[in-house]
Design a protein around this motif. Structure first.
Motif, PDB file in Angstrom:
ATOM      1  N   GLN A 173      45.230  43.432  38.746  1.00 54.77           N
ATOM      2  CA  GLN A 173      44.363  42.283  38.496  1.00 54.77           C
ATOM      3  C   GLN A 173      45.100  40.976  38.771  1.00 54.77           C
ATOM      4  O   GLN A 173      44.501  40.004  39.240  1.00 54.77           O
ATOM      5  CB  GLN A 173      43.861  42.306  37.055  1.00 54.77           C
ATOM      6  CG  GLN A 173      42.811  41.238  36.792  1.00 54.77           C
ATOM      7  CD  GLN A 173      42.345  41.227  35.362  1.00 54.77           C
ATOM      8  OE1 GLN A 173      43.142  41.103  34.434  1.00 54.77           O
ATOM      9  NE2 GLN A 173      41.040  41.358  35.169  1.00 54.77           N
ATOM     10  N   SER A 176      44.908  40.447  42.439  1.00 53.63           N
ATOM     11  CA  SER A 176      43.535  40.084  42.780  1.00 53.63           C
ATOM     12  C   SER A 176      43.252  38.627  42.444  1.00 53.63           C
ATOM     13  O   SER A 176      42.563  37.921  43.191  1.00 53.63           O
ATOM     14  CB  SER A 176      42.561  41.000  42.042  1.00 53.63           C
ATOM     15  OG  SER A 176      41.229  40.624  42.274  1.00 53.63           O
ATOM     16  N   LYS A 177      43.800  38.167  41.323  1.00 54.27           N
ATOM     17  CA  LYS A 177      43.574  36.779  40.904  1.00 54.27           C
ATOM     18  C   LYS A 177      44.274  35.815  41.853  1.00 54.27           C
ATOM     19  O   LYS A 177      43.746  34.735  42.151  1.00 54.27           O
ATOM     20  CB  LYS A 177      44.072  36.580  39.470  1.00 54.27           C
ATOM     21  CG  LYS A 177      43.520  35.344  38.797  1.00 54.27           C
ATOM     22  CD  LYS A 177      43.768  35.375  37.298  1.00 54.27           C
ATOM     23  CE  LYS A 177      43.102  34.194  36.607  1.00 54.27           C
ATOM     24  NZ  LYS A 177      43.305  34.241  35.125  1.00 54.27           N
TER      25      LYS A 177
END
Length: 260
Positions: A173, A176-177
């Motif tokens: 994540q 992804s951020k």
């Protein structure tokens, strides 16, 4: 007694939103602004409130203004899906809104959890992001797509008790951020007339790492501090690099179209 509305903005946050909602069930009203999630985010939110509204994503500033407009009470508390309101923060909020001496807006300290520890340095504590508790009419956001600016009207203070934040569920994540926010950041810089350049990308990225790891004492946070500084380096570098990519037309270039 004064009443308080809580708003949460969300998109595909089925893994995070329920604990956030559970931490503010004491509020008089909960408003969730969802941007047409494709997972169970809206379904989970409806377990806690009947005020789940759908707003197309056109920037975080517009989402926040839409959320404020959808609330009903004099006081408004903003909580993100990766944040958790603590019992201590709740009690302080309730005391503030019932006080005749209350100010108009309050920054709220945040304790960030990353790699199994509370990150005490790296610029991550007290990590004020914007006044999160405010009277109706005291907070207005710009329409910027990311890292939105805001205007606060009236007297501003700081709460003493912190809320928790879990910024990343895992490294996947986190990566992804970086991708999402660097894309939004590149568009924002272009809209502001920032001149693109790869040298500029490297310079700003290196300085971002130095600032986070040395100036903000990330080195004292162990491996977590190093990873946070590296995350900041990558996010900064790709924000500038993506602006260059778009300006020079590197996207979707076919080999036969290259100049000889």
């Amino acid at each position: 007694m004064a009443k308080v509305s809580v708003y949460i903005i969300a998109y595909n946050e089925e893994q995070k939103i329920e604990p956030a909602l559970q931490s503010v069930t004491w509020a008089d009203e909960i408003v969730v602004v969802d941007s047409f999630s494709t997972d169970r985010t809206a379904e989970i939110a409806r377990k806690y409130t009947d005020k789940v509204i759908q707003v197309p994503f056109e920037g975080f500033g517009k989402l926040r203004n839409s959320a404020i407009a959808a609330t009903s009470h004099e006081w408004i508390f903003s909580l993100d899906t990766d944040e958790r309101c603590t019992e201590e923060a709740k009690n302080e909020i309730l005391a503030i809104i019932d006080s005749p001496d209350a100010l108009d807006a309050y920054y709220v300290p945040r304790r960030n959890i990353f790699m199994g520890r509370w990150v005490k340095h790296s610029g991550w504590y007290p990590d004020y992001r914007q006044p999160q508790l405010f009277r109706r009419g005291a907070q207005v956001f710009t329409d910027e797509v990311v890292h939105e600016s805001f205007t606060t009207i009236g007297r501003v203070g700081h709460m003493k008790n912190a809320i928790w934040q879990i910024p990343f569920r895992n490294f996947e994540q986190m990566i992804s951020k970086i991708d999402r926010y660097s894309t939004l950041g590149a568009a924002k810089m272009t809209a502001k007339g920032v001149r693109p350049g790869m040298g500029k990308a490297l310079f700003h990225a290196l300085f971002a790492f130095f600032r986070m790891y040395i100036l903000r004492l990330g080195i004292l946070d162990g491996w977590a501090g190093f990873v946070i500084a590296l995350y900041t380096f990558e996010g900064t570098f790709y924000r500038y690099a993506k602006q260059v990519e778009a300006a020079r037309g590197w996207i979707m270039t076919r080999p036969e179209e290259l100049e000889r």
